[in-house]
Write a protein that holds these residues in place. Sequence first.
Motif, short mmCIF file in Angstrom:
data_model
loop_
_atom_site.label_atom_id
_atom_site.label_comp_id
_atom_site.label_asym_id
_atom_site.label_seq_id
_atom_site.Cartn_x
_atom_site.Cartn_y
_atom_site.Cartn_z
N CYS A 1 -1.98 3.59 7.81
CA CYS A 1 -2.74 3.76 9.05
C CYS A 1 -3.95 4.68 8.88
O CYS A 1 -4.60 5.03 9.87
CB CYS A 1 -1.84 4.31 10.15
SG CYS A 1 -0.33 3.39 10.42
N ASP A 2 -4.22 5.11 7.64
CA ASP A 2 -5.35 6.01 7.36
C ASP A 2 -5.28 7.27 8.21
O ASP A 2 -6.29 7.78 8.70
CB ASP A 2 -6.69 5.28 7.58
CG ASP A 2 -6.88 4.11 6.63
OD1 ASP A 2 -6.47 4.24 5.46
OD2 ASP A 2 -7.38 3.07 7.07
N ASP A 3 -4.08 7.81 8.37
CA ASP A 3 -3.88 9.04 9.14
C ASP A 3 -3.10 10.04 8.28
O ASP A 3 -1.86 10.08 8.34
CB ASP A 3 -3.13 8.75 10.43
CG ASP A 3 -2.84 10.01 11.23
OD1 ASP A 3 -3.41 11.07 10.91
OD2 ASP A 3 -2.01 9.94 12.17
N PRO A 4 -3.79 10.86 7.47
CA PRO A 4 -3.09 11.79 6.58
C PRO A 4 -2.72 13.11 7.25
O PRO A 4 -2.27 14.04 6.58
CB PRO A 4 -4.12 12.04 5.48
CG PRO A 4 -5.44 11.92 6.19
CD PRO A 4 -5.24 10.86 7.26
N ARG B 1 2.13 6.61 7.61
CA ARG B 1 0.91 6.69 8.42
C ARG B 1 -0.30 7.02 7.57
O ARG B 1 -1.40 6.50 7.79
CB ARG B 1 1.09 7.74 9.52
CG ARG B 1 1.92 7.25 10.70
CD ARG B 1 2.11 8.32 11.73
NE ARG B 1 2.72 7.78 12.95
CZ ARG B 1 3.30 8.51 13.89
NH1 ARG B 1 3.37 9.83 13.75
NH2 ARG B 1 3.82 7.93 14.96
N ALA B 2 -0.10 7.88 6.57
CA ALA B 2 -1.22 8.26 5.71
C ALA B 2 -1.75 7.07 4.93
O ALA B 2 -2.97 6.91 4.78
CB ALA B 2 -0.79 9.37 4.76
N HIS B 3 -0.85 6.22 4.44
CA HIS B 3 -1.27 5.17 3.52
C HIS B 3 -1.38 3.78 4.15
O HIS B 3 -1.99 2.89 3.55
CB HIS B 3 -0.32 5.14 2.32
CG HIS B 3 -0.34 6.42 1.54
ND1 HIS B 3 -1.39 6.78 0.73
CD2 HIS B 3 0.55 7.44 1.47
CE1 HIS B 3 -1.15 7.96 0.18
NE2 HIS B 3 0.03 8.38 0.60
N ARG C 1 0.80 -1.22 0.00
CA ARG C 1 0.00 0.00 0.00
C ARG C 1 0.84 1.28 0.00
O ARG C 1 0.28 2.37 -0.16
CB ARG C 1 -0.93 0.01 1.22
CG ARG C 1 -1.90 -1.17 1.27
CD ARG C 1 -2.83 -1.05 2.45
NE ARG C 1 -3.63 -2.26 2.62
CZ ARG C 1 -4.48 -2.44 3.63
NH1 ARG C 1 -4.63 -1.48 4.55
NH2 ARG C 1 -5.16 -3.57 3.74
#
Length: 591
Positions: free
Chosen positions: A328-331, A324-326, A159
């Motif tokens: 852990c869905d934390d952008p 983290r953005a890609h 991912r």
Amino acid sequence: MTTATHHASAKKPPLLSRAMRRTFRGLPPKLHDVGYEPGLAVPDADGSTLLTDHYFPLSDGDFPTLLVRSPYGRGFPWSPLYGVLFAEQGFHVVLQSCRGTGGSGGEPDLWRHEAADGQATVAWLRRQSWFSGALGTIGASYLGYVQWALAQDPPPELRAMVVHVGLHDMHGYFYPAGTFALENALASTAGLTHQHRGLPSFVRAVLRLQRHARKIARTLPLGEAYVPGLGGRVPFLDAAMAHPDPQDPHWAGVDMGPAADRLTVPTSLITGWMDVALGQTLQQYARLRRAGCDTALLIGPWTHNSALQEGWPDVFAESLAWLRAHLCDDPSGLRGTRVRVHLGGRGIRHDPWRSLADWPPVATGHRWYLDGGGTLSTRAPETAAPPLSFRYDPADPTPSIGGPLLSPKAGHQDNAVLEARDDVLTFTTAPLTEPVRILGPVSAELRVGTDTGRADVFVRLCDVDDRGRSTNVCDGLRRLDPTDGPDATAGPDATAGPDATAGSDVTDHADTTRTAPAAVTVTMSSTAYHFPAGHRIRLQVSGGAHPRFARNTGTGEPLPTATRLRPAEVTLHHPSALVLPVAEEEEAADG
């Protein structure tokens, strides 16, 4: 294995890896203590064992996984930089030694098995109870190459990718300008053959190469001269020297760059203006953009090595935000623009970092013409003006100073000694009355003739300050050949002449016929640089940069077996020009 059992059986990471954290400033506080499973046996594509270390957060819950595959061993610096620091932030980190290195089984055949072995490792990950199905890759230099290899057929779990100062084309590494990158090739070979054996072995190899470096650079034939410096013959280095043509079957399937043409995995690219992999990184960025892939680019004031040293806090922050953005869905940590670059030079009033929508940004190609008086002018000289010339003697090759190297000599350096030589022409503007800011690729459009048809043309952009100190900004090299363009039928056979004994520098003085001038473009690397008012812009033109690039012997003999040297007179005709990408008004404003 249950989470509790997994934690209970974990060891502490190596002491050096834990202690190294204290050497960095500006890193985020750790979120988790770290567990460590060393020496796991992972089957490669042929069933041999790939030794693998597993770092993980000592906390309950699902965490994404980062895959790091290395031919340099699993210790320093990869264990602290990737294993410990990312596990502290909530990632499983799988750090693996490539085939035939660091205790892994199989025969080391660099760049031939990375795609298959990467896929085999992902298959192993799928069988691990702690693997959540969210996978990212990260790594520097050759650790970037293995990422592009896996991206040839990206597994569905992949991912995100983060490529630090990374390579994708091994021929392009050995021949970045069509000329063998001697100094960097020797340094990286020492690393590839010894670093995976541990730090003491690597240090001994580096010291041995340093002791022999000067003799290697000055002795013919090169294919024999390097052996004492590397402690023996190295098959992949021999093969690289013996196959200079990128179309040679030897290089078939080695270039992993086309993976970016169709990639959909979000990919962050990080490099430095003096990185040996800058050009390859920018190639991949352009490919990813054309493919519509989510990508980001960070270019700092770093060399290949310093990006992972003084540059590490910035590199780590950028990498962590992307992962983290890609994964852990934390952008929340992502920056607002696709590109961030460091603007070099003096006289910048505020933050030297610039946020840009894309690379290269909008810029206008401004031409400064080379004048017979050694000046650079915006007005073209008369085409009838007499040409300028210099004599390049491979027995006393023009030396290299600074630039994109793997050694501590890399980067911006004082060019005074270089510019004092008779075989280096310099062309300099008058003191600038207002600043000049450039962002993008730099080039020189030259009309060049030689008396042999065989020569290299090395050009370098420099910043001359108000005290007269000339500092290199970027550069490039172009190899001329009698079969190119109008030179195809000019001059006699350049290989004629007396032989020299092996290991000596005997110069061939055979009579020659001057070639007709040819229009050539010498591409320099991209840059982002600010020339303040009062400084001067300078262009150097010479016949090489040795030992950064192997000297052009002038005979056309194969690189590893050449034993003769022939000087060449290189002539610059008018009009010839330096072309600089001057930033548009909105890009030129200080941030």
